[in-house]
Design a protein around this motif. Structure first.
Motif, PDB file in Angstrom:
ATOM      1  N   THR A  25     -60.647  -3.594  -8.227  1.00  0.00           N
ATOM      2  CA  THR A  25     -60.351  -4.929  -8.771  1.00  0.00           C
ATOM      3  C   THR A  25     -59.800  -5.854  -7.688  1.00  0.00           C
ATOM      4  N   PHE A  26     -59.135  -5.290  -6.691  1.00  0.00           N
ATOM      5  CA  PHE A  26     -58.634  -6.116  -5.591  1.00  0.00           C
ATOM      6  C   PHE A  26     -59.791  -6.641  -4.740  1.00  0.00           C
ATOM      7  N   HIS A  27     -60.868  -5.902  -4.651  1.00  0.00           N
ATOM      8  CA  HIS A  27     -62.021  -6.319  -3.853  1.00  0.00           C
ATOM      9  C   HIS A  27     -62.663  -7.571  -4.433  1.00  0.00           C
TER      10      HIS A  27
ATOM     11  N   CYS B 284     -49.281   6.666 -16.463  1.00  0.00           N
ATOM     12  CA  CYS B 284     -49.385   5.557 -15.521  1.00  0.00           C
ATOM     13  C   CYS B 284     -50.813   5.068 -15.288  1.00  0.00           C
ATOM     14  N   LEU B 285     -51.777   5.700 -15.903  1.00  0.00           N
ATOM     15  CA  LEU B 285     -53.166   5.349 -15.604  1.00  0.00           C
ATOM     16  C   LEU B 285     -53.666   4.226 -16.505  1.00  0.00           C
ATOM     17  N   TYR B 286     -53.152   3.052 -16.208  1.00  0.00           N
ATOM     18  CA  TYR B 286     -53.600   1.803 -16.801  1.00  0.00           C
ATOM     19  C   TYR B 286     -53.912   0.853 -15.647  1.00  0.00           C
ATOM     20  N   THR B 287     -54.889  -0.002 -15.827  1.00  0.00           N
ATOM     21  CA  THR B 287     -55.260  -0.920 -14.743  1.00  0.00           C
ATOM     22  C   THR B 287     -54.058  -1.716 -14.274  1.00  0.00           C
ATOM     23  N   SER B 288     -53.268  -2.249 -15.206  1.00  0.00           N
ATOM     24  CA  SER B 288     -52.113  -3.072 -14.843  1.00  0.00           C
ATOM     25  C   SER B 288     -51.078  -2.268 -14.061  1.00  0.00           C
ATOM     26  N   THR B 289     -50.900  -0.996 -14.404  1.00  0.00           N
ATOM     27  CA  THR B 289     -49.920  -0.161 -13.712  1.00  0.00           C
ATOM     28  C   THR B 289     -50.377   0.160 -12.298  1.00  0.00           C
ATOM     29  N   VAL B 290     -51.649   0.491 -12.154  1.00  0.00           N
ATOM     30  CA  VAL B 290     -52.172   0.749 -10.808  1.00  0.00           C
ATOM     31  C   VAL B 290     -52.042  -0.509  -9.968  1.00  0.00           C
ATOM     32  N   GLN B 291     -52.428  -1.656 -10.507  1.00  0.00           N
ATOM     33  CA  GLN B 291     -52.307  -2.914  -9.779  1.00  0.00           C
ATOM     34  C   GLN B 291     -50.850  -3.193  -9.415  1.00  0.00           C
TER      35      GLN B 291
ATOM     36  N   PRO C  66     -45.694 -20.675  -8.270  1.00  0.00           N
ATOM     37  CA  PRO C  66     -44.694 -20.854  -9.332  1.00  0.00           C
ATOM     38  C   PRO C  66     -44.233 -19.536  -9.927  1.00  0.00           C
ATOM     39  N   TYR C  67     -43.054 -19.587 -10.558  1.00  0.00           N
ATOM     40  CA  TYR C  67     -42.577 -18.442 -11.328  1.00  0.00           C
ATOM     41  C   TYR C  67     -43.590 -18.168 -12.426  1.00  0.00           C
ATOM     42  N   ASP C  68     -43.911 -16.895 -12.634  1.00  0.00           N
ATOM     43  CA  ASP C  68     -45.038 -16.560 -13.501  1.00  0.00           C
ATOM     44  C   ASP C  68     -44.675 -15.485 -14.517  1.00  0.00           C
ATOM     45  N   PHE C  69     -44.510 -15.907 -15.774  1.00  0.00           N
ATOM     46  CA  PHE C  69     -44.217 -14.947 -16.835  1.00  0.00           C
ATOM     47  C   PHE C  69     -45.428 -14.060 -17.148  1.00  0.00           C
ATOM     48  N   ASN C  70     -46.606 -14.470 -16.681  1.00  0.00           N
ATOM     49  CA  ASN C  70     -47.820 -13.698 -16.930  1.00  0.00           C
ATOM     50  C   ASN C  70     -48.155 -12.743 -15.791  1.00  0.00           C
ATOM     51  N   SER C  71     -47.285 -12.687 -14.795  1.00  0.00           N
ATOM     52  CA  SER C  71     -47.526 -11.805 -13.659  1.00  0.00           C
ATOM     53  C   SER C  71     -47.496 -10.345 -14.090  1.00  0.00           C
ATOM     54  N   VAL C  72     -48.367  -9.560 -13.478  1.00  0.00           N
ATOM     55  CA  VAL C  72     -48.372  -8.122 -13.729  1.00  0.00           C
ATOM     56  C   VAL C  72     -47.113  -7.478 -13.149  1.00  0.00           C
ATOM     57  N   MET C  73     -46.352  -8.246 -12.369  1.00  0.00           N
ATOM     58  CA  MET C  73     -45.124  -7.756 -11.753  1.00  0.00           C
ATOM     59  C   MET C  73     -43.873  -8.084 -12.570  1.00  0.00           C
ATOM     60  N   HIS C  74     -44.030  -8.702 -13.727  1.00  0.00           N
ATOM     61  CA  HIS C  74     -42.861  -9.112 -14.524  1.00  0.00           C
ATOM     62  C   HIS C  74     -42.452  -8.032 -15.506  1.00  0.00           C
ATOM     63  N   TYR C  75     -41.151  -7.726 -15.543  1.00  0.00           N
ATOM     64  CA  TYR C  75     -40.601  -6.834 -16.569  1.00  0.00           C
ATOM     65  C   TYR C  75     -40.756  -7.469 -17.950  1.00  0.00           C
ATOM     66  N   GLY C  76     -40.736  -6.631 -18.977  1.00  0.00           N
ATOM     67  CA  GLY C  76     -40.664  -7.120 -20.341  1.00  0.00           C
ATOM     68  C   GLY C  76     -39.258  -7.585 -20.675  1.00  0.00           C
ATOM     69  N   LYS C  77     -39.122  -8.363 -21.718  1.00  0.00           N
ATOM     70  CA  LYS C  77     -37.824  -8.957 -22.038  1.00  0.00           C
ATOM     71  C   LYS C  77     -36.811  -7.931 -22.542  1.00  0.00           C
TER      72      LYS C  77
ATOM     73  N   PHE D  63     -42.987 -11.687 -22.906  1.00  0.00           N
ATOM     74  CA  PHE D  63     -43.617 -11.584 -21.586  1.00  0.00           C
ATOM     75  C   PHE D  63     -43.535 -10.136 -21.117  1.00  0.00           C
ATOM     76  N   GLY D  64     -44.106  -9.884 -19.936  1.00  0.00           N
ATOM     77  CA  GLY D  64     -44.083  -8.527 -19.397  1.00  0.00           C
ATOM     78  C   GLY D  64     -45.122  -7.627 -20.014  1.00  0.00           C
ATOM     79  N   ARG D  65     -46.173  -8.206 -20.581  1.00  0.00           N
ATOM     80  CA  ARG D  65     -47.217  -7.405 -21.217  1.00  0.00           C
ATOM     81  C   ARG D  65     -48.582  -7.616 -20.561  1.00  0.00           C
ATOM     82  N   ALA D  66     -48.590  -8.073 -19.317  1.00  0.00           N
ATOM     83  CA  ALA D  66     -49.857  -8.341 -18.638  1.00  0.00           C
ATOM     84  C   ALA D  66     -50.691  -7.074 -18.524  1.00  0.00           C
ATOM     85  N   THR D  67     -51.969  -7.205 -18.736  1.00  0.00           N
ATOM     86  CA  THR D  67     -52.888  -6.077 -18.614  1.00  0.00           C
ATOM     87  C   THR D  67     -53.748  -6.173 -17.358  1.00  0.00           C
ATOM     88  N   TYR D  68     -53.569  -7.284 -16.608  1.00  0.00           N
ATOM     89  CA  TYR D  68     -54.370  -7.510 -15.409  1.00  0.00           C
ATOM     90  C   TYR D  68     -53.617  -8.503 -14.536  1.00  0.00           C
TER      91      TYR D  68
END
Length: 211
Positions: A54-56, A102-109, A157-168, A189-194
């Protein structure tokens, strides 16, 4: 540190990308050698590969199989939980992706973004403008997961949709929120899948993918 970042002895990794922990770029691409443990099933290995690819699609990061001449590389294995080091560590660099959690696309990313040099969104240097950290609701001993870091935000910008954001409710001791959005306390927030557009833009800016 911060839940899933393994600390490296002798290095203050923040902001390590300005001090040598970026992966090197050769011409147009950043080649990151990888090894995937044989402890995974064939299907699990293929899932990790698809997640890496997906990074490619969006960046100049290219994951390649480790060859004998590669000194620094990522080693994916089914360890205890999901975690990574922050930025390139040199040598064999562990990335733990437990096979049954841990084998979810968002977790690997997420863990790969750590390995590329990125922190969690809610610890970035300007976070106090956007979120409140409710320390009274955090599990005792877990407060360090919310410590603010001097980050290079790359003009994004600060991004609540980032795959790097913790859940509330991350690390909540009582079922109450540990992070609230100042603009809207009801925001979930904190539920990004990608990876978000900002996640991708940050990789491209840090590694100068458009140059």
């Amino acid at each position: 540190m911060h839940g899933d970042i393994m600390q490296s002895r002798g290095r203050n990794a923040v902001p390590c990308t300005a001090k040598g922990c970026k992966w090197p770029k050769f011409w147009r691409y950043v080649y990151v050698p990888v090894v995937i443990s044989r402890g995974y099933t064939h299907a699990q290995r293929n899932f990790i590969i698809r997640s890496l690819v997906t990074f490619h699609r969006h960046t100049c990061i290219r994951f390649v199989w480790k060859k004998w001449w590669h000194w620094s590389y990522l080693y994916f294995f089914s360890g205890s939980g999901c975690w990574s080091y922050l930025g390139r560590q040199r040598g064999k660099q562990l990335v733990s992706l437990k096979s049954n959690g841990c084998l979810y696309t968002s977790t690997v990313q997420h863990e790969v973004l750590h390995a590329l040099g990125f922190h969690h969104e809610q610890v970035r240097s300007d976070r106090d403008t956007y979120v409140r950290i409710l320390t009274q609701n955090i599990i005792p001993g877990r407060e360090s997961n919310f410590e603010k870091v001097e980050t290079n935000n790359l003009g994004t910008p600060y991004d609540f949709n980032s795959v790097m954001h913790y859940g509330k409710y991350a690390f909540s001791r009582n079922g109450q929120p540990t992070i609230l959005a100042k603009s809207n306390p009801n925001l979930d927030f904190g539920r990004a899948t990608y990876m978000s557009a900002n996640d991708i833009a940050r990789v491209n800016k840090l590694y100068r993918c458009c140059e």
